[in-house]
Scaffold this motif. Structure first.
Motif, mmCIF file in Angstrom:
data_model
loop_
_atom_site.group_PDB
_atom_site.id
_atom_site.type_symbol
_atom_site.label_atom_id
_atom_site.label_comp_id
_atom_site.label_asym_id
_atom_site.label_seq_id
_atom_site.Cartn_x
_atom_site.Cartn_y
_atom_site.Cartn_z
ATOM 1 N N ASP A 28 1.384 140.206 52.858
ATOM 2 C CA ASP A 28 0.933 138.732 53.783
ATOM 3 C C ASP A 28 -1.091 139.550 54.600
ATOM 4 O O ASP A 28 -0.798 140.510 54.300
ATOM 5 C CB ASP A 28 1.525 138.966 54.660
ATOM 6 C CG ASP A 28 2.711 138.420 55.260
ATOM 7 O OD1 ASP A 28 3.375 137.654 53.990
ATOM 8 O OD2 ASP A 28 3.885 139.475 55.170
ATOM 9 N N GLY A 32 -1.050 136.592 59.204
ATOM 10 C CA GLY A 32 0.282 136.279 58.432
ATOM 11 C C GLY A 32 0.247 134.594 57.868
ATOM 12 O O GLY A 32 1.588 134.397 57.589
ATOM 13 N N LEU A 33 -0.794 134.440 57.877
ATOM 14 C CA LEU A 33 -1.541 133.400 57.620
ATOM 15 C C LEU A 33 -0.721 132.548 55.412
ATOM 16 O O LEU A 33 -0.723 131.549 55.181
ATOM 17 C CB LEU A 33 -2.248 132.346 57.742
ATOM 18 C CG LEU A 33 -2.272 131.883 59.233
ATOM 19 C CD1 LEU A 33 -3.437 131.141 59.530
ATOM 20 C CD2 LEU A 33 -1.046 131.716 59.929
ATOM 21 N N ILE A 34 -0.980 133.954 55.004
ATOM 22 C CA ILE A 34 -1.527 134.026 53.961
ATOM 23 C C ILE A 34 -0.628 134.732 53.352
ATOM 24 O O ILE A 34 0.108 136.198 53.272
ATOM 25 C CB ILE A 34 -2.499 134.337 53.100
ATOM 26 C CG1 ILE A 34 -3.383 133.075 53.359
ATOM 27 C CG2 ILE A 34 -2.763 134.225 51.604
ATOM 28 C CD1 ILE A 34 -4.739 133.586 53.673
ATOM 29 N N THR A 35 0.832 134.615 52.215
ATOM 30 C CA THR A 35 1.838 135.168 51.612
ATOM 31 C C THR A 35 1.424 135.044 50.116
ATOM 32 O O THR A 35 1.551 134.231 49.453
ATOM 33 C CB THR A 35 3.069 135.163 51.934
ATOM 34 O OG1 THR A 35 3.481 135.130 53.176
ATOM 35 C CG2 THR A 35 4.217 135.944 51.288
ATOM 36 N N GLU A 48 1.569 131.345 49.664
ATOM 37 C CA GLU A 48 2.196 130.440 50.676
ATOM 38 C C GLU A 48 1.020 130.396 51.341
ATOM 39 O O GLU A 48 0.633 131.722 51.733
ATOM 40 C CB GLU A 48 2.821 131.412 50.646
ATOM 41 C CG GLU A 48 4.856 131.011 50.011
ATOM 42 C CD GLU A 48 6.012 131.590 50.662
ATOM 43 O OE1 GLU A 48 5.938 131.658 52.116
ATOM 44 O OE2 GLU A 48 6.876 132.092 50.041
ATOM 45 N N LEU A 49 1.155 128.995 51.578
ATOM 46 C CA LEU A 49 -0.500 129.248 53.233
ATOM 47 C C LEU A 49 0.629 128.710 54.195
ATOM 48 O O LEU A 49 0.581 127.442 53.669
ATOM 49 C CB LEU A 49 -1.419 128.322 52.391
ATOM 50 C CG LEU A 49 -2.132 128.747 50.864
ATOM 51 C CD1 LEU A 49 -3.047 127.982 50.456
ATOM 52 C CD2 LEU A 49 -2.691 130.252 51.337
ATOM 53 N N ASN A 50 0.432 129.095 55.227
ATOM 54 C CA ASN A 50 0.709 129.225 55.616
ATOM 55 C C ASN A 50 0.296 126.968 56.547
ATOM 56 O O ASN A 50 -1.721 127.425 56.636
ATOM 57 C CB ASN A 50 0.762 129.251 57.444
ATOM 58 C CG ASN A 50 1.336 129.269 58.486
ATOM 59 O OD1 ASN A 50 0.742 127.898 59.064
ATOM 60 N ND2 ASN A 50 2.594 129.441 58.696
ATOM 61 N N PRO A 51 0.556 125.939 56.968
ATOM 62 C CA PRO A 51 -0.230 124.445 57.068
ATOM 63 C C PRO A 51 -1.399 124.811 58.381
ATOM 64 O O PRO A 51 -2.395 124.584 58.936
ATOM 65 C CB PRO A 51 0.519 123.555 57.546
ATOM 66 C CG PRO A 51 1.572 124.483 56.961
ATOM 67 C CD PRO A 51 1.736 126.393 57.053
ATOM 68 N N ARG A 52 -0.906 126.004 59.386
ATOM 69 C CA ARG A 52 -1.986 126.616 60.232
ATOM 70 C C ARG A 52 -3.222 127.141 59.879
ATOM 71 O O ARG A 52 -4.426 126.516 60.311
ATOM 72 C CB ARG A 52 -1.807 127.517 61.192
ATOM 73 C CG ARG A 52 -0.316 127.049 62.083
ATOM 74 C CD ARG A 52 0.302 128.311 63.022
ATOM 75 N NE ARG A 52 1.226 129.188 62.164
ATOM 76 C CZ ARG A 52 0.465 130.272 63.040
ATOM 77 N NH1 ARG A 52 0.255 130.742 64.144
ATOM 78 N NH2 ARG A 52 1.365 131.256 62.236
ATOM 79 N N ILE A 53 -3.879 127.364 58.720
ATOM 80 C CA ILE A 53 -4.241 128.096 57.830
ATOM 81 C C ILE A 53 -5.881 127.110 57.530
ATOM 82 O O ILE A 53 -6.746 127.499 57.614
ATOM 83 C CB ILE A 53 -4.226 128.279 56.460
ATOM 84 C CG1 ILE A 53 -5.057 129.244 56.220
ATOM 85 C CG2 ILE A 53 -4.526 127.685 55.493
ATOM 86 C CD1 ILE A 53 -5.318 130.746 55.460
#
Length: 112
Positions: A28, A32-35, A48-53
């Motif tokens: 991560d 914590g916005l990218i996995t 995985e990219l969290n939309p908050r990115i």
């Protein structure tokens, strides 16, 4: 090397190769916005990219963060592979310099 010893070695290396197929590593980003999940050879299996990115429009920074996260996952996968093949490597071998690709060996012995 006797034929029986060679067959045992080939079988052991095949087991290791098959074990490598099961290895995955996930990392991560610090925020914590990218996995990123990679396989034993560093191939990206999932990102995985969290939309908050997307709240920060700095695409260069995003690219750097993605690459760094993938690199951390690759380092972990390489550590797992090294642990799996440690018995086949000379004493003092380390994960950063060891060649962990057994396919050339298996190909050469299958030609016998």
């Amino acid at each position: 090397m006797r034929d029986e010893q060679m067959r045992q070695l080939v079988d052991a290396v095949r087991e290791v190769r098959d074990g490598m197929r099961e290895i995955t590593a996930t990392a991560d980003s610090p925020d914590g916005l990218i996995t990123a999940t990679v396989g034993a050879r560093g191939e990206v299996l999932e990102l995985e990219l969290n939309p908050r990115i997307f709240r920060d429009p700095d695409s260069q920074r995003l690219a750097e963060d993605i690459v760094e996260t993938i690199q951390r996952a690759v380092e972990e996968a390489q550590r797992q592979v090294f642990d799996l093949v440690r018995d086949f490597l000379p004493a003092g071998a380390d994960p950063e310099t060891a060649d962990l690709d057994f396919d050339p060996f298996l190909h050469s012995v299958s030609q016998r």
